[in-house]
Design an enzyme around this catalytic site. Structure first.
Site, PDB file in Angstrom:
ATOM      1  N   GLY A   1       0.925  -1.401   0.054  1.00 56.15           N
ATOM      2  CA  GLY A   1       0.095   0.195  -0.206  1.00 56.15           C
ATOM      3  C   GLY A   1       0.738   1.676   0.520  1.00 56.15           C
ATOM      4  O   GLY A   1       2.209   0.781   0.173  1.00 56.15           O
TER       5      GLY A   1
ATOM      6  N   SER B   1       0.981   3.071   2.227  1.00 53.78           N
ATOM      7  CA  SER B   1       2.403   3.729   3.813  1.00 53.78           C
ATOM      8  C   SER B   1       2.854   2.146   4.157  1.00 53.78           C
ATOM      9  O   SER B   1       3.691   2.281   5.425  1.00 53.78           O
ATOM     10  CB  SER B   1       1.447   3.843   4.795  1.00 53.78           C
ATOM     11  OG  SER B   1       0.368   2.607   4.640  1.00 53.78           O
TER      12      SER B   1
ATOM     13  N   ASP C   1     -12.613   8.639   2.208  1.00 53.77           N
ATOM     14  CA  ASP C   1     -11.677   7.824   1.648  1.00 53.77           C
ATOM     15  C   ASP C   1     -12.318   6.581   1.504  1.00 53.77           C
ATOM     16  O   ASP C   1     -11.815   5.743   0.937  1.00 53.77           O
ATOM     17  CB  ASP C   1     -10.278   7.307   1.521  1.00 53.77           C
ATOM     18  CG  ASP C   1      -9.292   7.240   0.629  1.00 53.77           C
ATOM     19  OD1 ASP C   1      -9.468   7.244  -0.731  1.00 53.77           O
ATOM     20  OD2 ASP C   1      -8.607   6.836   0.833  1.00 53.77           O
TER      21      ASP C   1
ATOM     22  N   LYS D   1      -0.781  -4.673   8.496  1.00 50.56           N
ATOM     23  CA  LYS D   1       0.163  -3.888   7.471  1.00 50.56           C
ATOM     24  C   LYS D   1       1.246  -3.817   8.433  1.00 50.56           C
ATOM     25  O   LYS D   1       1.124  -2.589   9.849  1.00 50.56           O
ATOM     26  CB  LYS D   1      -0.519  -2.798   7.846  1.00 50.56           C
ATOM     27  CG  LYS D   1      -0.682  -1.726   6.885  1.00 50.56           C
ATOM     28  CD  LYS D   1      -1.532  -0.605   7.163  1.00 50.56           C
ATOM     29  CE  LYS D   1      -2.634  -0.648   6.019  1.00 50.56           C
ATOM     30  NZ  LYS D   1      -3.461   0.687   6.314  1.00 50.56           N
TER      31      LYS D   1
ATOM     32  N   THR E   1       3.403  -2.496   3.960  1.00 42.81           N
ATOM     33  CA  THR E   1       3.136  -3.880   3.297  1.00 42.81           C
ATOM     34  C   THR E   1       2.747  -5.163   4.082  1.00 42.81           C
ATOM     35  O   THR E   1       2.298  -4.799   5.180  1.00 42.81           O
ATOM     36  CB  THR E   1       4.659  -4.751   3.609  1.00 42.81           C
ATOM     37  OG1 THR E   1       5.653  -3.464   2.973  1.00 42.81           O
ATOM     38  CG2 THR E   1       4.544  -5.889   2.258  1.00 42.81           C
ATOM     39  N   VAL E   2       1.631  -5.400   3.275  1.00 36.92           N
ATOM     40  CA  VAL E   2       0.585  -6.157   3.617  1.00 36.92           C
ATOM     41  C   VAL E   2       0.898  -8.108   3.580  1.00 36.92           C
ATOM     42  O   VAL E   2       1.217  -8.026   2.534  1.00 36.92           O
ATOM     43  CB  VAL E   2      -0.751  -5.848   3.266  1.00 36.92           C
ATOM     44  CG1 VAL E   2      -1.918  -6.477   4.077  1.00 36.92           C
ATOM     45  CG2 VAL E   2      -1.159  -4.269   3.441  1.00 36.92           C
TER      46      VAL E   2
END
Length: 958
Positions: free
Chosen positions: A657, A659, A780, A676, A661-662
């Site tokens: 993402g 911001s 969002d 996350k 890593t997932v």
């Protein structure tokens, strides 16, 4: 010689004139061809069809006169983008009609149009034009001027008052003008039939001179800043059929002279400060819609209104009206909706409201009404909403009223009604909300209620109901709220309630319930449940204790704690040995087994340690890393937190993402979680300001999600925070996000599935906006942030930029930096930087459009450059065929009507004016009524709960 010379001269002159005329005739044709060549270069879209014709007079949308001169161009809704060529009328001197509306021109207004001295019609509605408007005084022949739904700024063009031939002017939804006042010279437009100046910063008083414009048929000045009193001269508009002045600051009495408007059909002066409803207005012979809600009206409703033969809509809610409702109301007229809520009305309900056979909305809540509910209401077969709560009504509920086949809300709450709940409720196939709290309803809750399968809310608290809670309630798969507290139910709690997977609130407190608390109900956690003040006995199920819900069991002296966990709560003693002996034996067996396994692991690790020193160092690093983390949990955790760190390896990465890593991590206990990992502040090229932003986002997301308990909001288990990185541990959603489901091409969601997803998202947002204090704006909302669980049920995720709404002075907004995603941003947010709940509503509307069409919010190939799905749909829905054309053909099939209903909701959610968008609570109700299995019925769009969603003009049944 001289005589011969004079004889030849006239012939030479004649030849010269002929040649000159031929040259002049040829010039316009050449210049017109040049103009259309420029058009094809400067515009993209369907205009390419012109290449198939040999002459511009044969072009689609182009009309010429007998001399071959272009007199009309109509390229409306051609999905064009670009700009019109300059100096239009230098090329087309005979042009009389120019229609280019519903395209994506994105430019300043082409001022050269004012040179088109013969122009009679100019329609540039919804073209995304901006800039300042010129002086229109030169367009003396102009009859139609439509510049609505654009972004013009600067001074309003009062020069239109010089156009004496003007018949139609529409400047609706141009909120960028400087504040301006209507000049007295407006009265010069004596031929004007339609004047629409809504939402264009009009202020001051309505000039009395407007009464001289007797040709007016439609006058709309709503959504402005008009003040002062209504001029009596408006009563001189003898041809007026529609008058809309809502959303202003008008005050004082409605003039008696309004009784002279004998052609008036639709009157709406809602949301003002008006004080008196004159009897003369109520006598108008053709009045169909009378809407004056949210004013300061006092006195009685004139009884003469009950004699009307034309009235279809009466909306007077939120005033200070007193006295009785006209008892003849509806006797002679085809009423479709009546809303008199939130007044001080007394007396009895009018018995003949349904005489016309068309009533769909009957809303009288929050008054001082007395007497019984007329039995004739059982014949209101088209009724969608029936609300009479917060009155003083008594007597029994007419039996057939609970069996109305299309009713979605039946609300009797807070009255003095008695009797029982009729078994005929099984016929209420479309009922979503049954609200009967705080009455004297007695008898049993019939099992037939389980056949009203559309029920979402059941509110029967504080009545005299007795007997068992029917186990068949477990068949109500959509049930979201079940409130039965404060009755006399005296059975055990049926474990079938655990099958209510959408249930968010369950309250069975203050009854006479007995027996054990079913362990299966823990499947509904972490939702709100209350079992207090009953006669329950036995052990409290352990999951409730782990969720910290002991308060939900107070007032049950026979309940006990199964383990010492939480035994400090003095009200609940430890269960006896007979309760826990079997569990203790199991614990010993499990403990011995764990010890043996642990010993084996220790021996194995020691051997491994001696083999590989590097592994030892790695383990030491992990161990020290773990103990350097601050850990905060929001739910009772059933996994070892150290296992999370051990599993964060490359093969478990499922995405990246903006911001971090997932990871997808399968834990040893069989659970699967998503983690996350935010980017490390030690990462290369990572500046301090970036880290501050991420820290702020992390804190926002943690604080927001950690406090939320809702089935349609993703669950945050815990978070880890250290100098090196920060981790968020969520429940894992195996079916990814809605974007991939709609646009990834791997699966095809049918319409019922898409509908359930849409409803779930709406319910989650309604919870954020209406059920939390303070409310939360997500900011969002997009299909990427809608995750899907194993059953494709949606959960709203990613609160990294969510903003807790600080309500000050009644305003639901907060100034902040612009956040969100292109294609989903509400237009007002882009220029005002003010986040409101209506911004989320707009974004949700875009997601709805994705669900309906299967298209992405921005697709240049389908919509054109710089165009989006909202604009594209707006160009399609002016006809039924166009509306059907936007539906995703792969799923529409037999669901076209149901999808059109949801399309209407999406369009309302994306209205340019935020004040006209519905709330998410209203959206949920509209979606419930649009269920694929529900009855199709024309919407009544102007009641307390649905009127504020304005119907777009010239739009197919929206």
């Amino acid at each position: 010689m001289r005589a011969h010379h004079y004889t030849i001269f006239p012939l030479v002159v004649l030849l010269h004139m002929v040649c000159s005329c031929q040259a002049q005739a040829a010039a316009p044709i050449a210049s017109q061809s040049q103009f259309f060549a420029l058009m094809q270069k400067s515009l993209t879209g369907n205009i390419s069809d012109w290449e198939k014709a040999q002459h511009f007079c044969d072009y689609t949308g182009v009309s010429c006169n007998d001399e071959g001169n272009v007199v009309k161009i109509d390229i409306s809704a051609w999905s064009l983008s670009g700009q019109l060529p300059e100096q239009i009328c230098s090329y087309l001197p005979e042009l009389r009609s120019l229609h280019v509306g519903h395209n994506n021109l994105h430019a300043n207004f082409p001022k050269s149009i004012t040179n088109c001295s013969l122009l009679e019609e100019l329609n540039m509605s919804s073209t995304y034009l901006t800039g300042m408007l010129p002086d229109f005084s030169s367009l003396k022949s102009l009859r139609l001027l439509d510049l609505s739904y654009n972004y013009f700024r600067g001074e309003f063009p009062v020069s239109i008052t010089n156009l004496s031939n003007l018949e139609i002017v529409n400047m609706n939804e141009n909120g960028g003008f400087n504040p301006w006042q209507m000049p007295k010279s407006i009265s010069r437009l004596t031929k004007l039939r339609i004047m629409i100046l809504s939402t264009c910063r009009l202020q001051g008083k309505i000039p009395p001179e407007i009464g001289n414009m007797t040709s007016l048929v439609d006058l709309e000045l709503s959504g402005n800043f008009l003040n002062g009193q209504l001029p009596p001269e408006l009563g001189q508009l003898k041809n007026l059929k529609q008058l809309e002045l809502y959303y202003n600051s008008l005050e004082g009495e409605i003039p008696e002279e309004f009784g002279n408007l004998t052609e008036l059909v639709d009157l709406d002066i809602s949301v003002n400060k008006l004080t008196k409803l004159p009897e003369s207005l109520c006598r108008l012979p053709k009045l169909g819609s009378l809407q004056l809600y949210n004013n300061s009206l006092r006195g009685e409703i004139p009884a003469v209104l009950g004699n009307s033969t034309t009235l279809t809509t009466l909306s007077l809610y939120e005033n200070f009206l007193t006295g009785k409702i006209p008892q003849n109301l509806g006797r002679f007229s085809p009423l479709e909706g009546v809303d008199l809520s939130e007044n001080q009305l007394s007396g009895e309900l009018p018995p003949e409201l349904c005489n016309g056979g068309r009533l769909m909305y009957l809303l009288f809540l929050q008054n001082n009404l007395t007497g019984q509910i007329p039995r004739s209401y059982s014949k209101c077969k088209l009724l969608l909403r029936f609300r009479v709560s917060h009155n003083h009504l008594d007597g029994e509920i007419p039996e057939g009223l609970l069996a109305l086949p299309h009713a979605s809300i039946i609300d009797f709450g807070n009255n003095q009604l008695n009797g029982s709940i009729s078994r005929t409720i099984e016929n209420a196939k479309n009922l979503s909300e049954l609200l009967m709290q705080n009455n004297r309803i007695s008898g049993i809750l019939p099992t037939e209620i389980s056949k009203a399968t559309s029920l979402v809310k059941i509110e029967l608290s504080n009545n005299l109901l007795s007997g068992p809670i029917p186990s068949e309630i477990g068949n109500l798969k959509r049930l979201n709220l079940l409130l039965l507290q404060g009755n006399q139910f005296n059975s055990s709690i049926p474990d079938t309630l655990s099958s209510l997977k959408f249930l968010n609130v369950l309250d069975l407190s203050h009854n006479l319930l007995m027996g054990n608390v079913p362990e299966s109900l823990s499947q509904l956690l972490p939702n709100s449940m209350n079992f207090s003040s009953n006669n329950l006995s036995g052990p409290i199920p352990l999951p409730f204790i782990k969720e910290g819900m002991l308060e939900s069991f107070t007032g049950n002296p026979e309940l006990c704690m199964p383990t010492p966990l939480g035994s400090s709560h003095s009200e609940f003693p430890l269960c006896s040995q007979s309760h826990s002996k079997r569990k203790i034996n199991c614990i010993w067996v499990i403990g011995i087994s764990i010890a043996i396994v642990a010993l084996g692991i220790v021996l194995f690790l020691r051997r491994w340690f001696n083999k590989d020193k590097a592994v030892e160092e790695h383990e030491d690093t992990l161990s020290s890393s773990f103990f350097s983390y601050d850990v905060k949990s929001f739910h009772r955790l059933s996994f070892d937190q150290r296992e999370i760190l051990d599993s964060m390896i490359d093969k478990n990465i499922v995405g990246y993402g903006g911001s971090g890593t997932v990871y997808k991590i399968e834990l040893s206990n069989g659970e699967v979680v998503a983690v996350k990992k935010l980017w490390s502040r030690k990462a290369k090229d990572f500046v301090q300001d970036d880290q501050l932003v991420l820290d702020k986002e992390l804190k926002t997301e943690v604080e927001t999600l950690g406090s939320i308990r809702h089935k349609n909001i993703v669950k945050l288990y815990c978070y880890f925070s250290s100098v090196d990185c920060s981790l968020l541990v969520y429940e894992y959603m195996p079916n990814g996000n809605l974007w991939d489901a709609l646009h990834g091409g791997k699966i095809l969601l049918n319409w019922p599935s898409r509908y359930q997803i849409a409803l779930g998202i709406a319910q989650g947002l309604a919870y954020l906006h209406h059920d939390l204090m303070p409310p939360i704006i997500h900011r969002d909302i997009k299909s990427n942030n809608i995750l899907l669980d194993v059953n494709y049920q949606p959960k709203v995720a990613d609160f990294g930029i969510a903003k807790v709404l600080q309500v000050r002075g009644g305003k639901d907004s907060t100034t902040t930096v612009i956040a969100g995603t292109y294609g989903y941003l509400a237009p007002e947010y882009a220029y005002s930087s003010k986040a409101t709940t209506k911004c989320d509503v707009y974004s949700f509307g875009v997601v709805l459009m994705e669900i309906i069409t299967g298209k992405k919010p921005v697709e240049a190939a389908d919509f054109g450059e710089n165009k989006n799905i909202v604009y594209w749909i707006s160009t399609k829905v002016e006809t039924k065929e166009g509306a059907l054309d936007v539906l995703d053909k792969t799923v529409s099939g037999s669901f076209k009507d149901e999808m059109i209903k949801v399309l209407r909701i999406a369009i309302r959610c994306t209205l340019k004016n935020p004040a006209l968008r519905p709330t998410m609570k209203e959206v949920v109700q509209h979606l419930i009524e649009a269920d694929p299995c529900r009855f199709e019925c024309k919407s009544f769009n102007k009641t307390k709960e649905s009127f504020n969603i304005t119907k777009p003009k010239n739009t197919y049944d929206l």
